[in-house]
Structures are given as structure tokens and as C-alpha cells.
Design a protein around this motif. Structure first.
Motif, mmCIF file in Angstrom:
data_model
loop_
_atom_site.group_PDB
_atom_site.id
_atom_site.type_symbol
_atom_site.label_atom_id
_atom_site.label_comp_id
_atom_site.label_asym_id
_atom_site.label_seq_id
_atom_site.Cartn_x
_atom_site.Cartn_y
_atom_site.Cartn_z
ATOM 1 N N THR A 188 -86.540 -27.913 -1.055
ATOM 2 C CA THR A 188 -85.983 -26.639 -1.543
ATOM 3 C C THR A 188 -85.637 -25.726 -0.372
ATOM 4 O OG1 THR A 188 -87.271 -26.779 -3.586
ATOM 5 C CG2 THR A 188 -86.439 -24.602 -2.966
ATOM 6 N N GLU A 212 -84.934 -26.665 2.728
ATOM 7 C CA GLU A 212 -83.793 -27.238 3.450
ATOM 8 C C GLU A 212 -82.476 -26.887 2.754
ATOM 9 O OE1 GLU A 212 -85.871 -31.213 5.442
ATOM 10 O OE2 GLU A 212 -84.963 -31.331 3.455
ATOM 11 N N VAL A 213 -82.465 -26.994 1.440
ATOM 12 C CA VAL A 213 -81.249 -26.666 0.688
ATOM 13 C C VAL A 213 -80.910 -25.190 0.843
ATOM 14 C CG1 VAL A 213 -80.266 -26.467 -1.635
ATOM 15 C CG2 VAL A 213 -81.505 -28.538 -0.969
ATOM 16 N N ALA A 214 -81.939 -24.327 0.764
ATOM 17 C CA ALA A 214 -81.714 -22.889 0.867
ATOM 18 C C ALA A 214 -81.194 -22.513 2.259
ATOM 19 C CB ALA A 214 -83.008 -22.136 0.570
ATOM 20 N N GLU A 227 -79.600 -24.463 4.373
ATOM 21 C CA GLU A 227 -78.254 -24.995 4.546
ATOM 22 C C GLU A 227 -77.234 -24.111 3.836
ATOM 23 O OE1 GLU A 227 -75.674 -29.099 3.855
ATOM 24 O OE2 GLU A 227 -77.835 -29.077 3.493
ATOM 25 N N SER A 228 -77.575 -23.670 2.629
ATOM 26 C CA SER A 228 -76.665 -22.795 1.880
ATOM 27 C C SER A 228 -76.444 -21.478 2.617
ATOM 28 C CB SER A 228 -77.229 -22.520 0.481
ATOM 29 O OG SER A 228 -77.338 -23.711 -0.261
ATOM 30 N N TYR A 229 -77.546 -20.914 3.138
ATOM 31 C CA TYR A 229 -77.444 -19.655 3.888
ATOM 32 C C TYR A 229 -76.581 -19.845 5.129
ATOM 33 C CZ TYR A 229 -78.834 -15.696 6.793
ATOM 34 O OH TYR A 229 -78.817 -14.592 7.604
ATOM 35 N N GLN A 254 -74.283 -22.092 5.736
ATOM 36 C CA GLN A 254 -72.872 -22.330 5.436
ATOM 37 C C GLN A 254 -72.135 -21.024 5.161
ATOM 38 O OE1 GLN A 254 -73.068 -25.145 2.222
ATOM 39 N NE2 GLN A 254 -73.111 -26.912 3.598
ATOM 40 N N VAL A 255 -72.834 -20.095 4.508
ATOM 41 C CA VAL A 255 -72.219 -18.799 4.208
ATOM 42 C C VAL A 255 -71.963 -18.017 5.494
ATOM 43 C CG1 VAL A 255 -72.596 -16.553 3.111
ATOM 44 C CG2 VAL A 255 -73.166 -18.644 1.884
ATOM 45 N N GLU A 300 -72.006 -24.899 13.323
ATOM 46 C CA GLU A 300 -71.901 -25.564 12.023
ATOM 47 C C GLU A 300 -72.030 -27.076 12.118
ATOM 48 O OE1 GLU A 300 -68.717 -25.912 8.324
ATOM 49 O OE2 GLU A 300 -68.470 -24.378 9.859
#
Length: 202
Positions: free
Chosen positions: A52, A54-56, A58-60, A62-63, A146
Motif C-alpha cells: 500500500t 509503495e503504491v501511494a 508511486e502515485s504521489y 507521478q503527480v 521519474e
């Protein structure tokens, strides 16, 4: 002996301590990483928490992602042509790199860097790997990469690195790799700081 309720509460407290985020970002000392790995073996449900996080992250990232330096390859090729230097066979840096060998390399190939306050010259590039010799007396502003892992090996001076809000110091012989998609900056503590900066394709 702990009850199931007490054990669950203690595990939740451990999760909320932030240590799992530091584990994911590879910002823990070896002993602390071993502690986390021991906890994971005892409580496999922690793997879900780590996924969870890692996903959070990565999402942050990418933004807030920033493109890696544009045109670096062209600058390296141009510098080689202008200076008449033959391409150097790159030796990837890591925590076991020989500082004295790198200092001899700088002395032989970039002697002007030894007394410079600010200096930046590409060492070379090969598929997936780029290295640059940097000397800086000024702070390096925030940046995020990135699709390349940035790492650096300190040859002289001392700096303060802040990675995703967590700070640590590096001096001669110090090495760190910045996690992908992670905001970071470098502040000069005792300068100028000389470093081998490396970009490794993800």
C-alpha cells in the motif's frame, strides 16, 4: 502474555510509527532494516501495508514528477569532442567503491576540478548508465527523477541530503542512492563538495 487485542494494537502502533515508509524508501540503517524484516516474518500482514505504501508513494511521485536532465547525452559527446579525451570505461559507483581510485582518476583526468569551487563535467555514458563529476559550493535545489536512479559518491567535503523530508549527512566516502520518483535536495555543509553523480536507468 499479550492478548490478541493487545498484539493488534501494538502492531497498529508499529505501522503508524512511519518505519515502514522509511523501509520502502531504503532510508534505514542495516540494523533497523533487519528489525523490519524480522517483524515481516512474524507478521506477514505487514507485506500488505508495504504494498500500500509503495503504491501511494508511486502515485504521489507521478503527480510531482520532474523530467530528468534533457540533452545530457549530447553534452557528454560534445565535451569529449571538445577536450579530445577518449571515452572512459565506466565503473558504476556503489557503497563499496574505492575512494582513492576515484580521486586518482580525478587527479589524472580532471585536475582542474581539484581546486574548483564549482565544476561539472560528464565522465561518460553507456546504455543505461551516465556519470558526471560535480564540484559544488552551492546547494542543489529540490528535484525528482521519474525514470532514472540518481546516486552519488562523495570524494571530498560534507553535505546534508534531504530525501522525501528525511535528512542525513554524507562526507568523504559516503554513498547514497535516491529512490525513484522521490523528491530530494543537497545542502553544502563543508564545501566545496566533490562527487561522482550517477544516473542509472530504471
Amino acid at each position: 502474555m499479550q492478548t490478541c487485542k493487545e498484539e493488534a494494537l501494538n502492531l497498529q502502533t508499529y505501522i503508524e510509527s512511519g518505519i515502514l515508509e522509511l523501509y520502502v524508501l531504503n532510508l534505514l540503517h542495516d540494523s533497523e532494516r533487519a528489525e523490519v524484516q524480522d517483524m515481516i516474518s512474524k507478521y506477514p500482514e505487514l507485506n500488505q501495508e508495504i504494498e500500500t505504501i509503495e503504491v501511494a508513494l508511486e502515485s504521489y511521485a507521478q503527480v510531482h514528477a520532474v523530467e530528468p536532465p534533457f540533452g545530457l547525452q549530447e553534452r557528454i559527446e560534445r565535451s569529449i569532442l571538445e577536450t579530445g579525451r577518449t571515452p572512459f570505461e565506466l565503473r558504476p559507483v556503489d557503497e563499496n567503491s574505492d575512494i582513492q581510485k576515484w580521486l586518482r582518476f580525478v587527479t589524472d583526468r580532471f585536475p582542474e576540478a581539484l581546486h574548483a569551487e564549482n565544476f561539472c563535467e560528464p565522465i561518460g555514458e553507456q546504455p543505461g548508465l551516465t556519470q558526471v563529476l560535480v564540484v559544488s559550493s552551492v546547494d542543489i535545489e529540490d528535484e525528482t527523477h521519474e525514470d532514472v536512479y540518481e546516486s552519488f559518491l562523495i570524494l571530498q567535503g560534507k553535505c546534508k541530503c534531504t530525501v522525501d523530508g528525511h535528512s542525513f549527512y554524507l562526507e568523504k566516502g559516503g554513498y547514497t542512492q535516491i529512490p525513484l520518483l522521490t523528491n530530494h535536495k543537497v545542502e553544502i555543509v563543508e564545501g566545496p563538495v566533490m562527487a561522482i553523480v550517477q544516473y542509472l536507468s530504471a
